[in-house]
Write a protein that holds these residues in place. Sequence first.
Motif, short mmCIF file in Angstrom:
data_model
loop_
_atom_site.label_atom_id
_atom_site.label_comp_id
_atom_site.label_asym_id
_atom_site.label_seq_id
_atom_site.Cartn_x
_atom_site.Cartn_y
_atom_site.Cartn_z
N THR A 1 59.27 25.21 -101.04
CA THR A 1 58.08 25.50 -100.24
C THR A 1 57.43 24.19 -99.78
O THR A 1 57.43 23.21 -100.50
CB THR A 1 57.08 26.36 -101.04
N SER B 1 54.40 23.38 -99.63
CA SER B 1 53.01 23.28 -100.09
C SER B 1 52.71 22.00 -100.86
O SER B 1 51.55 21.68 -101.09
CB SER B 1 52.64 24.49 -100.95
N HIS C 1 60.91 28.61 -97.12
CA HIS C 1 60.02 29.55 -97.79
C HIS C 1 59.11 30.32 -96.84
O HIS C 1 58.87 31.49 -97.06
CB HIS C 1 59.19 28.84 -98.86
N THR C 2 58.56 29.69 -95.81
CA THR C 2 57.55 30.35 -94.99
C THR C 2 58.13 31.43 -94.08
O THR C 2 57.39 32.32 -93.66
CB THR C 2 56.83 29.33 -94.10
N THR D 1 50.70 31.72 -92.26
CA THR D 1 51.42 30.55 -92.78
C THR D 1 50.88 29.26 -92.16
O THR D 1 50.83 28.24 -92.83
CB THR D 1 52.94 30.65 -92.53
#
Length: 89
Positions: A9, A11, A27-28, A40
């Motif tokens: 991800t 993040s 991931h998004t 997102t």
Amino acid sequence: MPIVVMDHTPSNIEQYGENVDLVLAGHTHRGQIFPGNLITKAVFVVDYGQYQEDASSPNVIVSSGAGTWGMPMRIGSNNEIVSINLNLN
């Protein structure tokens, strides 16, 4: 040799320092079903595409991926496989 990080991800991209050259993430699913892409974009610094904060930061590439999550469909986002060529010179 370049240092490439694969992270599920995007993040945590701020945790990688100057010694990392490239971060690859997914991931998004780029939201997968519209208007998920708006969510997102609000959650991640980069939810899709290429990003580099400044010259000392790593390049980040986030793919929308080839698969799906939950329902096996996409509306407003395409699936993809990204091909990246690294120049080691």
